[in-house]
Design an enzyme around this catalytic site. Structure first.
Site, mmCIF file in Angstrom:
data_model
loop_
_atom_site.group_PDB
_atom_site.id
_atom_site.type_symbol
_atom_site.label_atom_id
_atom_site.label_comp_id
_atom_site.label_asym_id
_atom_site.label_seq_id
_atom_site.Cartn_x
_atom_site.Cartn_y
_atom_site.Cartn_z
ATOM 1 C CB SER A 176 50.978 90.842 -25.837
ATOM 2 O OG SER A 176 51.204 89.523 -25.391
ATOM 3 C CG HIS B 39 48.832 89.388 -29.635
ATOM 4 N ND1 HIS B 39 48.710 89.200 -30.998
ATOM 5 C CD2 HIS B 39 49.852 88.589 -29.238
ATOM 6 C CE1 HIS B 39 49.617 88.337 -31.410
ATOM 7 N NE2 HIS B 39 50.327 87.943 -30.358
ATOM 8 C CG ASP C 184 51.466 85.821 -27.235
ATOM 9 O OD1 ASP C 184 51.610 85.724 -28.461
ATOM 10 O OD2 ASP C 184 51.733 86.855 -26.596
ATOM 11 C CG MET D 285 53.226 80.431 -26.082
ATOM 12 S SD MET D 285 54.632 81.143 -25.187
ATOM 13 C CE MET D 285 54.393 82.889 -25.489
ATOM 14 C CG HIS E 267 50.970 84.549 -32.190
ATOM 15 N ND1 HIS E 267 52.110 85.189 -31.762
ATOM 16 C CD2 HIS E 267 51.382 83.651 -33.133
ATOM 17 C CE1 HIS E 267 53.164 84.703 -32.408
ATOM 18 N NE2 HIS E 267 52.742 83.771 -33.232
ATOM 19 C CG MET F 50 53.704 81.322 -30.894
ATOM 20 S SD MET F 50 54.554 82.424 -29.752
ATOM 21 C CE MET F 50 53.155 83.245 -29.011
ATOM 22 C CG MET G 237 57.025 85.699 -34.907
ATOM 23 S SD MET G 237 55.915 86.310 -33.610
ATOM 24 C CE MET G 237 56.952 86.179 -32.130
ATOM 25 C CG PHE H 37 60.724 82.920 -23.427
ATOM 26 C CD1 PHE H 37 60.486 82.422 -22.157
ATOM 27 C CD2 PHE H 37 61.323 82.092 -24.362
ATOM 28 C CE1 PHE H 37 60.843 81.130 -21.818
ATOM 29 C CE2 PHE H 37 61.688 80.795 -24.036
ATOM 30 C CZ PHE H 37 61.453 80.307 -22.755
ATOM 31 C CG ASP I 73 54.132 89.290 -31.159
ATOM 32 O OD1 ASP I 73 54.585 89.901 -30.174
ATOM 33 O OD2 ASP I 73 53.513 88.219 -31.065
#
Length: 224
Positions: free
Chosen positions: A7, A30, A32, A34, A63, A65, A134, A140, A172
């Protein structure tokens, strides 16, 4: 075959191309995403994914979010993501969205927060290429692994097997040398690892060590 997806949330954002190169041999990177709404944190978006996809040969596992993934997810495929994960809790039309992601040429994945059960989504599984359970609350990096998610990983694997699906099961959150074996024994086969990889002296060696642990645990599970 266990897959390790480092990640980049745990990487140095000022040196992303170098950090991508540092995990040579990883299966996916990966990413993230957000938005500060669906989760409290704010990270990177489409332009960074586009730049990163040009800077690395490792495929990107994005991913999301974010709120309104129905609108945004297709743009991440266009930006170069090879796999796009939306949250069940945020998608208005998950089947339509999964089909759109696939139609654009990426793998479609759906994520479940810790409190979201898998059972209501059983009929939707054939529309997906991967399901993400998850193992921390999203938002976070660096959180402690939630052991109470192991039964959910097992139930998810049972549903996948029941339908005879070639569906990857990703975990994850808090995945490390001390937790990856339990996840693999429960049935996960794709592992997102942040600080366990980027906090190591040799990130590429950390990827290899994690993969070996996961594969050995999977083999033990199959032997029972």
């Amino acid at each position: 075959m266990a897959q390790i997806n480092p990640s980049i949330l745990s990487a140095d954002f000022a040196r992303l191309a170098d950090e991508a190169a540092a995990v040579q041999g990883a299966d996916w990177l990966h990413v993230d995403v957000m938005d500060g709404h669906f989760v409290p944190n704010l990270t990177l978006g489409v332009p960074v994914v586009e730049s990163l996809s040009k800077a690395t040969g490792t495929p990107l596992d994005c991913h999301l979010m974010i709120e309104d993934p129905d609108r945004w997810a297709p743009q991440y495929v266009e930006a170069g993501a090879g796999s796009v994960t939306f949250h069940a809790e945020a998608a208005a039309a998950p089947v339509r969205l999964a089909r759109e992601i696939r139609a654009k040429g990426a793998r479609a994945a759906m994520a479940l927060k810790p409190a979201t059960p898998i059972e209501p989504y059983e009929d939707l599984l054939p529309e997906l290429d991967m399901l993400l359970v998850m193992t921390v609350e999203p938002g976070f990096g660096g959180q402690a692994f939630l052991d109470i998610m192991l039964p959910k990983i097992r139930r998810t694997r049972q549903l996948i097997d029941k339908h005879g699906l070639q569906l990857w099961l990703q975990v994850d959150g808090g995945v490390s040398a001390s937790t990856i074996e339990r996840c693999a024994e429960a049935g996960a086969d794709v592992f997102v690892a942040g600080s366990a990889v980027y906090g190591a002296e040799d990130p590429a060696a950390a990827v290899r060590a994690l993969r070996r642990r996961a594969q050995e645990a999977t083999a033990r599970g199959c032997a029972h």
